[in-house]
Design an enzyme around this catalytic site. Structure first.
Site, PDB file in Angstrom:
ATOM      1  N   LYS A 135       0.978  -1.163   0.063  1.00  0.00           N
ATOM      2  CA  LYS A 135       0.102  -0.160   0.117  1.00  0.00           C
ATOM      3  C   LYS A 135       0.906   1.145  -0.081  1.00  0.00           C
ATOM      4  CE  LYS A 135      -0.207  -0.182   5.077  1.00  0.00           C
ATOM      5  NZ  LYS A 135      -1.073  -0.658   6.162  1.00  0.00           N
TER       6      LYS A 135
ATOM      7  N   TYR B  28      18.416  28.720   8.152  1.00  0.00           N
ATOM      8  CA  TYR B  28      17.247  29.420   8.625  1.00  0.00           C
ATOM      9  C   TYR B  28      17.298  29.506  10.235  1.00  0.00           C
ATOM     10  CZ  TYR B  28      14.936  29.407   4.229  1.00  0.00           C
ATOM     11  OH  TYR B  28      14.610  29.725   2.992  1.00  0.00           O
TER      12      TYR B  28
HETATM   13  C1  LIG Z   1      -0.359  -1.786   6.730  1.00  0.00           C
HETATM   14  C2  LIG Z   1      -0.923  -3.073   7.253  1.00  0.00           C
HETATM   15  C3  LIG Z   1      -0.096  -4.180   7.560  1.00  0.00           C
HETATM   16  C4  LIG Z   1       1.416  -4.115   7.278  1.00  0.00           C
HETATM   17  O1  LIG Z   1       1.929  -3.797   8.597  1.00  0.00           O
HETATM   18  P1  LIG Z   1       3.431  -3.386   8.709  1.00  0.00           P
HETATM   19  O2  LIG Z   1       3.758  -3.085  10.128  1.00  0.00           O
HETATM   20  O3  LIG Z   1       4.166  -2.516   8.052  1.00  0.00           O
HETATM   21  O4  LIG Z   1       4.048  -4.981   8.304  1.00  0.00           O
HETATM   22  C5  LIG Z   1      -0.525  -5.412   7.873  1.00  0.00           C
HETATM   23  N1  LIG Z   1      -2.111  -5.508   7.938  1.00  0.00           N
HETATM   24  C6  LIG Z   1      -2.857  -4.362   8.031  1.00  0.00           C
HETATM   25  C7  LIG Z   1      -4.189  -4.706   8.053  1.00  0.00           C
HETATM   26  C8  LIG Z   1      -2.140  -3.270   7.429  1.00  0.00           C
HETATM   27  O5  LIG Z   1      -3.205  -1.995   7.369  1.00  0.00           O
END
Ligand SMILES: *Cc1c(COP(=O)(O)O)cnc(C)c1O
Length: 357
Positions: A33, A253
């Protein structure tokens, strides 16, 4: 051409995916994702497709991008559909679909589907974000079965604190899950990266590695399995200007850094518009000409300053690693009071160059 770039090592990605499988003996959905946590979802999916059991994304828009690029493997929508009118596309493209709320269950019952879909039925075991209440779980399962619209159901939940290895919360969440599952014989999916690496006894026919695929540890402390991960993304740029300053001169800055002694300073083409964390303080590590040094003063939009005083080999044109194989994203994240997830996801403007495909 501006020298900032992100090198993406797809061989390391495959290594980390195999590690998730090896330590669990389970099937693994590679979580890609958010454009594979900034690494490029299509390229990562292509690199993994031959061996991956499937992929997981946040929404149908992300899933359709993968199908359009020719990815044929199973793809799970981690939040299912946001509106019922996505259901025909879910059927058409064979997406697997999380059901986390009763309104989604109602929508499936009411829909006319050309063929049955695969559902991952999510239970809220204590994170209290999404997921059905334990008291609703059995009846939701029965309703899906009775609907005739579902081909297979996988039982899933998500941990809130699996990265805290001294917390008992994950054990409590497993107990809630097992009680709600009762005698349902379906496959189970509970483990995200910290649970894959840190909670070996948690049951999971399917694991869901995200962060670990990209080679970053989810833990604050050292961990033997996390030590076997290989960083996938290396963000580097170059020194574009060198200056010698006497003691007492401000840098950047807000004059947040004042030279305590005569210093040699390098300006690097990298800033918060590239995703480098603006809140990284003076002293945050960088690698320049192969040697560790430090950030000085405030990070600007397109540039930042580093200390070259004790790096005589470094000068105009020297390569600087901001995070990657040497400066771990988790180390940078800790300095900037954020998490490696956000360091990766924030990457922008910087071209990604792939190797190992
Ligand atoms: C994003 C997500 C994961 C992956 O989690 P990580 O901590 O990056 O391994 C797994 N399950 C769900 C439901 C998620 O939303």
């Amino acid at each position: 051409m501006r020298p900032a770039r992100a090198l993406i090592d797809l061989q390391a990605l495959r290594h980390n995916y195999q590690l998730a499988r090896e330590v669990t003996g389970a099937k693994a959905l590679a979580v890609i994702k958010a454009d594979a946590y900034g690494h490029g979802a299509v390229r990562c999916a292509q690199a993994l497709e031959a061996e991956a059991d499937g992929f997981a994304v946040a929404c149908i828009e992300e899933a359709l991008e993968l199908r359009a690029a020719g990815i044929r493997a199973p793809i799970l929508l981690l939040e299912g559909f946001f509106e019922a009118d996505e259901l025909p596309l879910i059927v058409e493209h064979d997406f697997w679909c999380v059901v986390h709320s009763l309104w989604q269950l109602d929508a499936i019952e009411q829909a006319t589907l050309a063929k049955p879909i695969q559902v991952w039925l999510k239970l809220d075991t204590g994170m209290h974000r999404v997921g059905l209440h334990p008291s609703e779980y059995q009846s939701a399962y029965q309703r899906l079965q009775a609907s005739g619209k579902v081909a297979k159901i996988v039982l899933m939940s998500h941990f809130a604190r699996a990265d805290e290895l001294d917390s008992l919360r994950s054990v409590e969440q497993v107990a809630v899950f097992l009680a709600a599952r009762d005698d349902l014989s379906a496959e189970v999916s509970l483990r995200n990266s910290p649970a894959i690496l840190g909670w070996p006894s948690v049951p999971s026919d399917w694991v869901r590695p995200g962060l670990m695929l990209y080679g970053a540890t989810p833990f604050e402390q050292d961990h033997p399995l996390a030590a076997r991960l290989q960083p996938v993304m290396t963000v580097e740029s170059k020194v574009i200007c060198v200056r010698e300053l006497p003691a007492g001169e401000p840098v950047g800055y807000g004059a947040k850094f004042i030279t305590p002694k005569p210093m040699r300073i390098g300006v690097v083409a990298m800033g918060y518009a590239d995703g480098y964390p603006r809140h990284a303080p003076t002293g945050t590590p960088v690698l320049v000409a192969g040697q560790r040094s430090q950030l000085l003063g405030r990070v600007s939009m397109d540039m930042l300053c580093i200390d070259l005083t004790d790096v005589p080999d470094a000068g105009l044109g020297s390569t600087v690693e901001l995070w990657g194989k040497n400066i771990l994203a988790s180390e940078l994240a800790e300095k900037a009071e954020t998490i490696p997830y956000q360091i990766f996801c924030n990457l922008k403007r910087v071209p990604r160059l792939y190797s190992g495909s």
